[in-house]
Design a protein around this motif. Structure first.
Motif, PDB file in Angstrom:
ATOM      1  N   GLN A  30     108.058   2.982  29.561  1.00 37.88           N
ATOM      2  CA  GLN A  30     108.626   2.883  28.219  1.00 37.88           C
ATOM      3  C   GLN A  30     108.257   4.132  27.433  1.00 37.88           C
ATOM      4  O   GLN A  30     107.084   4.512  27.341  1.00 37.88           O
ATOM      5  N   GLN A  52     114.638   2.850  22.667  1.00 32.56           N
ATOM      6  CA  GLN A  52     115.456   1.646  22.618  1.00 32.56           C
ATOM      7  C   GLN A  52     116.913   1.989  22.898  1.00 32.56           C
ATOM      8  O   GLN A  52     117.359   3.110  22.647  1.00 32.56           O
ATOM      9  N   VAL A  56     117.225  -2.747  21.768  1.00 29.41           N
ATOM     10  CA  VAL A  56     116.388  -3.399  22.782  1.00 29.41           C
ATOM     11  C   VAL A  56     115.446  -2.367  23.384  1.00 29.41           C
ATOM     12  O   VAL A  56     115.860  -1.250  23.713  1.00 29.41           O
ATOM     13  N   LEU A  58     113.692  -0.146  25.835  1.00 33.30           N
ATOM     14  CA  LEU A  58     114.141   0.342  27.141  1.00 33.30           C
ATOM     15  C   LEU A  58     112.943   0.461  28.074  1.00 33.30           C
ATOM     16  O   LEU A  58     112.044   1.276  27.843  1.00 33.30           O
ATOM     17  N   VAL A 137     117.064  -4.997  34.671  1.00 36.53           N
ATOM     18  CA  VAL A 137     117.409  -5.787  33.492  1.00 36.53           C
ATOM     19  C   VAL A 137     117.192  -4.923  32.259  1.00 36.53           C
ATOM     20  O   VAL A 137     116.065  -4.515  31.960  1.00 36.53           O
ATOM     21  N   LEU A 138     118.282  -4.635  31.564  1.00 41.75           N
ATOM     22  CA  LEU A 138     118.213  -3.817  30.357  1.00 41.75           C
ATOM     23  C   LEU A 138     117.735  -4.644  29.170  1.00 41.75           C
ATOM     24  O   LEU A 138     116.925  -4.192  28.356  1.00 41.75           O
ATOM     25  N   GLY A 139     118.235  -5.852  29.057  1.00 33.20           N
ATOM     26  CA  GLY A 139     117.851  -6.731  27.953  1.00 33.20           C
ATOM     27  C   GLY A 139     118.742  -7.950  27.941  1.00 33.20           C
ATOM     28  O   GLY A 139     119.515  -8.184  28.869  1.00 33.20           O
ATOM     29  N   ARG A 140     118.650  -8.723  26.889  1.00 29.88           N
ATOM     30  CA  ARG A 140     119.453  -9.933  26.772  1.00 29.88           C
ATOM     31  C   ARG A 140     120.254  -9.892  25.485  1.00 29.88           C
ATOM     32  O   ARG A 140     119.840  -9.293  24.493  1.00 29.88           O
ATOM     33  N   LEU A 154     121.899 -11.650  30.550  1.00 30.58           N
ATOM     34  CA  LEU A 154     120.994 -10.569  30.937  1.00 30.58           C
ATOM     35  C   LEU A 154     121.851  -9.348  31.262  1.00 30.58           C
ATOM     36  O   LEU A 154     122.542  -9.311  32.283  1.00 30.58           O
ATOM     37  N   SER A 210     112.534  -7.621  30.546  1.00 27.62           N
ATOM     38  CA  SER A 210     113.244  -6.341  30.594  1.00 27.62           C
ATOM     39  C   SER A 210     112.511  -5.387  31.534  1.00 27.62           C
ATOM     40  O   SER A 210     111.284  -5.359  31.575  1.00 27.62           O
TER      41      SER A 210
END
Length: 218
Positions: A30, A52, A56, A58, A137-140, A154, A210
């Motif tokens: 990150q 981000q 979200v 990253l 998984v990038l985010g939700r 997701l 993530s």
């Protein structure tokens, strides 16, 4: 230089050398601030990455280390890696892995290398196949349509291999893993996303963070 965003990619990055590897990726990176990302250790900066994407955090899986540099899977660019020099970032452990086998219509969730559950899923149609290779998984995100059974999606780092083939409203969308409101699994029917039984999607939303690596195999 361009900045890699949810809808904007960049060129000049090397291909992931281990696109079909099922080896678990156990560290995520990150960024602390906007940073250039390079095509090789000591090579040419090709784009910027930010801490981000679309609000979200990253977290990108680390796939290699060399001479103090680290390589990560890139968002919005399928099957590609970028290199970052030491400093300006932190790492976090990644315990989970998702393995999609297109020919078997399955998604398997592993934790610490041990299979937790396997589900029958629906994958991309022949004209819009689920992109092969390693992603994460990038985010939700929450989408209003009832077809997602009231559950978050997701979003993955991967994007459609042919954006012109997907439905018009999905042109700038990423590939995702999401619940499906109908009990129809084991088919090639989606625009590239992986459709899950709602109960299975709830498990992933509760358990998977993530940065979790996702590998899509033939």
């Amino acid at each position: 230089m361009p900045t890699i965003t949810y809808t904007q990619a960049a060129t000049g990055f090397p291909a992931d050398p281990d696109q079909a590897s099922t080896t678990a990726l156990t560290e995520g990176l990150q960024l602390a601030a906007k940073s250039p990302v390079y095509d090789a250790p000591g090579g040419q900066a090709r784009a910027y990455l930010t801490p981000q994407i679309s609000g979200v955090d990253l977290v990108m899986p680390i796939v290699a280390r060399r001479d103090g540099w680290v390589a990560v899977l890139l968002p919005s660019i399928n099957r590609s890696v970028g290199w970052l020099p030491a400093g300006g970032w932190t790492t976090r452990p990644l315990r989970d892995q998702l393995v999609v086998r297109r020919s078997a219509f399955t998604l398997t969730w592993l934790r610490d290398g041990v299979t937790q559950q396997t589900w029958t899923v629906t994958i991309g149609a022949p004209s819009t196949p689920t992109p092969l290779g390693r992603t994460f998984v990038l985010g939700r995100s929450s989408l209003p349509s009832k077809v997602y059974a009231g559950l978050d999606v997701l979003a993955l780092g991967a994007v459609p291999d042919d954006k012109n083939a997907v439905d018009e409203g999905l042109y700038d969308a990423h590939t995702g893993i999401h619940a499906w409101y109908r009990n129809e699994f084991g088919y090639k029917k989606s625009n590239g996303c992986v459709r899950m039984p709602p109960a299975a999607q709830k498990v992933l939303l509760d358990q998977v963070a993530s940065g979790t690596s996702v590998i899509v195999l033939p």
